[in-house]
Design an enzyme around this catalytic site. Structure first.
Site, PDB file in Angstrom:
ATOM      1  N   LYS A   1       3.618 -15.379   2.829  1.00 25.51           N
ATOM      2  CA  LYS A   1       3.518 -16.139   1.582  1.00 25.51           C
ATOM      3  C   LYS A   1       4.948 -16.471   1.168  1.00 25.51           C
ATOM      4  O   LYS A   1       5.413 -16.110   0.075  1.00 25.51           O
ATOM      5  CB  LYS A   1       2.758 -15.292   0.535  1.00 25.51           C
ATOM      6  CG  LYS A   1       2.462 -15.984  -0.772  1.00 25.51           C
ATOM      7  CD  LYS A   1       1.373 -17.049  -0.705  1.00 25.51           C
ATOM      8  CE  LYS A   1       1.252 -17.771  -2.048  1.00 25.51           C
ATOM      9  NZ  LYS A   1       0.298 -18.909  -1.997  1.00 25.51           N
TER      10      LYS A   1
ATOM     11  N   ASP B   1     -11.041  -8.628   7.784  1.00 21.46           N
ATOM     12  CA  ASP B   1     -12.460  -8.674   7.392  1.00 21.46           C
ATOM     13  C   ASP B   1     -12.991 -10.105   7.513  1.00 21.46           C
ATOM     14  O   ASP B   1     -14.148 -10.319   7.881  1.00 21.46           O
ATOM     15  CB  ASP B   1     -12.657  -8.162   5.952  1.00 21.46           C
ATOM     16  CG  ASP B   1     -12.814  -6.632   5.878  1.00 21.46           C
ATOM     17  OD1 ASP B   1     -12.164  -5.931   6.679  1.00 21.46           O
ATOM     18  OD2 ASP B   1     -13.580  -6.146   5.019  1.00 21.46           O
TER      19      ASP B   1
ATOM     20  N   ASP C   1      -2.744 -18.350   2.343  1.00 26.79           N
ATOM     21  CA  ASP C   1      -3.919 -18.948   1.699  1.00 26.79           C
ATOM     22  C   ASP C   1      -4.559 -20.025   2.590  1.00 26.79           C
ATOM     23  O   ASP C   1      -5.758 -19.978   2.869  1.00 26.79           O
ATOM     24  CB  ASP C   1      -3.599 -19.480   0.287  1.00 26.79           C
ATOM     25  CG  ASP C   1      -2.292 -20.235   0.193  1.00 26.79           C
ATOM     26  OD1 ASP C   1      -1.595 -20.379   1.215  1.00 26.79           O
ATOM     27  OD2 ASP C   1      -1.964 -20.704  -0.919  1.00 26.79           O
TER      28      ASP C   1
ATOM     29  N   TYR D   1       0.819  -1.217   0.000  1.00 22.01           N
ATOM     30  CA  TYR D   1       0.000   0.000   0.000  1.00 22.01           C
ATOM     31  C   TYR D   1       0.853   1.266   0.000  1.00 22.01           C
ATOM     32  O   TYR D   1       0.337   2.365  -0.193  1.00 22.01           O
ATOM     33  CB  TYR D   1      -0.940   0.029   1.218  1.00 22.01           C
ATOM     34  CG  TYR D   1      -1.986  -1.075   1.249  1.00 22.01           C
ATOM     35  CD1 TYR D   1      -1.983  -2.102   0.305  1.00 22.01           C
ATOM     36  CD2 TYR D   1      -2.978  -1.094   2.219  1.00 22.01           C
ATOM     37  CE1 TYR D   1      -2.933  -3.118   0.341  1.00 22.01           C
ATOM     38  CE2 TYR D   1      -3.927  -2.099   2.264  1.00 22.01           C
ATOM     39  CZ  TYR D   1      -3.901  -3.112   1.322  1.00 22.01           C
ATOM     40  OH  TYR D   1      -4.839  -4.111   1.363  1.00 22.01           O
TER      41      TYR D   1
ATOM     42  N   ASP E   1      -5.116  -6.734   6.181  1.00 23.61           N
ATOM     43  CA  ASP E   1      -6.332  -6.050   5.733  1.00 23.61           C
ATOM     44  C   ASP E   1      -7.402  -7.086   5.381  1.00 23.61           C
ATOM     45  O   ASP E   1      -8.543  -7.031   5.863  1.00 23.61           O
ATOM     46  CB  ASP E   1      -5.990  -5.172   4.513  1.00 23.61           C
ATOM     47  CG  ASP E   1      -7.150  -4.325   4.043  1.00 23.61           C
ATOM     48  OD1 ASP E   1      -8.119  -4.143   4.809  1.00 23.61           O
ATOM     49  OD2 ASP E   1      -7.092  -3.829   2.894  1.00 23.61           O
TER      50      ASP E   1
HETATM   51  C1  IPM Z   1      -8.937  -0.735   6.352  1.00 26.22           C
HETATM   52  C2  IPM Z   1      -9.264  -0.185   4.988  1.00 26.22           C
HETATM   53  C3  IPM Z   1      -8.126   0.691   4.490  1.00 26.22           C
HETATM   54  C4  IPM Z   1      -6.882  -0.182   4.398  1.00 26.22           C
HETATM   55  C5  IPM Z   1      -8.372   1.407   3.139  1.00 26.22           C
HETATM   56  C6  IPM Z   1      -9.636   2.171   3.134  1.00 26.22           C
HETATM   57  C7  IPM Z   1      -7.216   2.311   2.799  1.00 26.22           C
HETATM   58  O1  IPM Z   1      -9.548  -1.214   4.104  1.00 26.22           O
HETATM   59  O2  IPM Z   1      -8.651   0.055   7.272  1.00 26.22           O
HETATM   60  O3  IPM Z   1      -8.995  -1.956   6.529  1.00 26.22           O
HETATM   61  O4  IPM Z   1      -6.665  -0.828   3.379  1.00 26.22           O
HETATM   62  O5  IPM Z   1      -6.131  -0.204   5.364  1.00 26.22           O
HETATM   63 MN    MN Z   2      -9.880  -3.146   5.091  1.00 24.18          MN
END
Ligand code: IPM
Ligand code: MN
Ligand code: NAD
Length: 337
Positions: free
Chosen positions: A166, A226, A198, A120, A222
């Site tokens: 990885k 989720d 993975d 990133y 990231d």
């Molecule tokens: C998160 C989000 C951010 C990231 C984006 C919006 C830049 O997805 O905080 O998880 O990738 O860190």
């Molecule tokens: Mn995120």
């Protein structure tokens, strides 16, 4: 002197959930001054930049930053994106350690995500032939500092650490693994294992209760956070704390601006309120109040569930339930004294 709390509402449901956190913060027995600052798409509209200099200056001068969420389709095709402001803020404050707890039932894990390096933040561009590239770079020192955070956190919990990479493909991952192995002897009390991202994603879904602390690089963290949120009740519940070695931390939900929910009053503010609890713990060193707030949020999940949890409470009704529970809490009066 009150402690300055820089509040960045941002976009979409960001301002809606942040408002509930500010209500709760102002109700708590802490001497704070809340300052709201433009950030993300809202700041692009107002100033042309997602992270105006005044906003960054106020964040630097604050005790902690409380952030809603940024982004949305309105800004997706522009030259400047709201997400650049978020990455810029994290980098400017050097909050490299992003703690993302996920708990539910017998699941109690924390993902320690490296937050200011990797893909990133690496070099990117377009070649003459139209090829577009992003690059993943890590210096061993950047790896070492986040890995130590992982070990330290594990030491205070169930003493189990999984380092996710990885390494079967990436050079950055092979270096990551080497650094982890160099640091590990300093933590003989922590059981360490390495996992490939993975198959670890599958493990996180199939056996989350076996996982304690996970340490991983920026993009893997990231995505996996989720997944961890989904496994433990959804993005409406998942909070995060982003910490550096000194200076203010950034406290924000794992979720984004949820453009599909913005303006409907249906957003779950629990992730935001749990992020406030992390701010109380790590930013204001009031673990006592963090515990009381966490319990009140848990109570509101039962008494005032929002639509993502199968209920019909509004964002504000959830905030009302948290405030009501806080006022009732016996521990609350103890915390006050
Ligand atoms: C998160 C989000 C951010 C990231 C984006 C919006 C830049 O997805 O905080 O998880 O990738 O860190
Ligand atoms: Mn995120
Ligand atoms: P998202 O997290 O905003 O939403 C994903 C799904 O989860 C949606 O269905 C949404 O309705 C639901 N959801 C999210 N938060 C919720 C809540 N509090 N209560 C109930 N349901 C909730 O992810 P996305 O849709 O992929 O991204 C939308 C925008 O948010 C994008 O512009 C993205 O860049 C941005 N984003 C920002 C952050 C941040 O500011 N930290 C994090 C992730 C994504």
């Amino acid at each position: 002197m009150p402690e300055l709390i820089a509040c960045l509402p941002g976009d979409g449901i960001g301002p809606e959930v942040l408002e509930q956190a500010v209500r709760v913060l102002e109700h708590l027995p802490v001497d704070v001054e809340v300052v709201r600052l433009p950030f993300g798409g809202a700041a692009i509209d107002a100033t042309g930049e997602p992270l105006p200099a005044e906003t960054l200056a106020a964040c630097r001068a604050s005790r902690a930053v409380l952030l809603g969420a940024v982004g949305g389709p309105r800004w997706d095709s522009g030259a400047v994106r709201p997400e650049q402001g978020l990455l810029g803020l994290r980098r400017a404050l050097d909050v490299y350690a992003n703690l993302r707890p996920a708990t539910q039932g017998d699941v109690d894990l924390v993902i320690v995500r490296e937050l200011v390096g990797g893909l990133y933040f690496g070099a990117r561009g377009v070649r003459d032939d139209g090829t577009v590239f992003d690059t993943c770079e890590y210096h061993p020192d950047e790896v070492a500092r986040i890995v130590r955070r992982g070990f330290e956190l594990a030491r205070g919990r169930r003493r189990s650490l999984v380092s996710v990479d990885k390494a079967n493909v990436l050079d950055t991952s092979r270096m990551w693994r080497r650094v982890v192995d160099e640091i590990a002897p300093g933590y003989p009390d922590v059981a360490l294992r390495h996992a490939l991202v993975d198959s670890f994603a599958m493990e996180l879904v199939n056996a989350p209760e076996t996982i304690d602390v996970v340490v991983t690089e920026n993009m893997f963290g990231d995505i996996l956070s989720d997944v961890a949120a989904a496994v433990t009740g959804g993005l409406g519940l998942a909070a995060s704390a982003s910490l550096g070695d000194a200076g203010p931390g950034v406290f924000e939900p794992v979720h984004g601006s949820a453009p599909d929910l913005a303006g409907t009053g249906a957003a779950n503010p629990a992730a935001m309120l749990r992020s406030l609890a992390l701010l109380l713990e790590h930013g204001l060193h009031r673990g006592d109040l963090a515990g009381v707030l966490a319990e009140s949020v848990d109570a509101a999940l039962v008494s005032a569930p929002t639509p993502d949890l199968g209920g019909n409470a509004t964002t504000k009704a959830f905030g009302d339930a948290v405030l009501a529970s806080l006022t009732k809490e016996e521990a609350w009066t103890t915390a006050l004294s």
